[in-house]
Write a protein that holds these residues in place. Structure first.
Motif, PDB file in Angstrom:
ATOM      1  N   LYS A 137       0.848  -1.196   0.000  1.00 15.29           N
ATOM      2  CA  LYS A 137       0.000   0.000   0.000  1.00 15.29           C
ATOM      3  C   LYS A 137       0.882   1.244   0.000  1.00 15.29           C
ATOM      4  N   ALA A 139       1.155   5.230   0.576  1.00 16.29           N
ATOM      5  CA  ALA A 139       0.537   6.414   1.177  1.00 16.29           C
ATOM      6  C   ALA A 139       0.810   7.581   0.237  1.00 16.29           C
ATOM      7  N   ALA A 161      -4.041   5.871   4.759  1.00 19.60           N
ATOM      8  CA  ALA A 161      -3.751   4.737   3.875  1.00 19.60           C
ATOM      9  C   ALA A 161      -3.799   3.412   4.624  1.00 19.60           C
TER      10      ALA A 161
END
Length: 212
Positions: A137, A139, A161
């Motif tokens: 993931k 941010a 996030a």
């Protein structure tokens, strides 16, 4: 003990120095910063042989100063750091996330890897054991906020996030500069959070047989 800290982002310096101050205050630290490393790998989109040569040069310089160990704090350069480790053996040369990855792999099977630097999400997942499922993931915008000097916005974007990683066993924060946001990430995600600086300092102490 003299520890050479080699950085590709200026934001990594404060978090790792804070960890040393708390966990190993007697260590002598030397900081080397080349922030063009991160800019160049982002531009090229991959690691090149020229980049490896630059890392080898940094490693040789650090060794020439009498360093007892080298800790790289730049997470997108694993193969380059491995080349330094081979050349400088038996001196301990640590990748930034090496110790945290060991901890994460021992504690969970589905790990959220949260990063503020896109190349990290290309290079770092392969450093985990194959049995571990990595959920990457980014941010988005957080690093740009930090570059502007807006730590609060950086931390807010990182925490935001992390909400997408709530189905993971734990969340690993990939950048040293993300460590101050750990409490916010834990609150936003409800998941255990691992940071890199403390893990790295403790592993160096272990490798160099330093007692508390």
């Amino acid at each position: 003990m003299r520890i050479a800290l080699i950085h590709a982002l200026k934001h990594s310096i404060v978090p790792i120095e804070a960890s040393f101050a708390r966990l190993w205050p007697d260590a002598t630290l030397m900081n080397l910063l080349d922030d063009s490393l991160s800019a160049d790998v982002a531009r090229d989109g991959h690691l090149t042989s020229a980049m490896t040569d630059r890392f080898l040069t940094l490693g040789r310089y650090a060794a020439s100063t009498g360093a007892d160990a080298i800790l790289f704090t730049c997470s997108a350069f694993g193969p380059c750091i491995e080349a330094v480790a081979r050349e400088q053996a038996p001196m301990p040369v640590l990748k930034p996330n090496e110790a945290m990855i060991e901890q994460a792999a021992a504690r969970g099977h589905r790990i959220g890897l949260l990063s503020t630097f896109p190349p990290t999400l290309q290079s770092m997942p392969s450093e985990f054991p194959r049995s571990i499922q990595i959920v990457p993931k980014l941010a988005d915008g957080a690093l740009a906020a930090l570059d502007r000097g807006d730590r609060a916005e950086h931390d807010r974007l990182v925490a935001q996030a992390s909400r997408d990683l709530r189905d993971c066993d734990l969340i690993a924060l990939a950048q040293y500069s993300m460590a101050p946001a750990a409490a916010l990430v834990a609150e936003a995600s409800g998941r255990p959070v691992l940071t890199t600086p403390d893990s790295a300092v403790n592993k160096l102490k272990q490798l160099l047989a330093v007692t508390a």
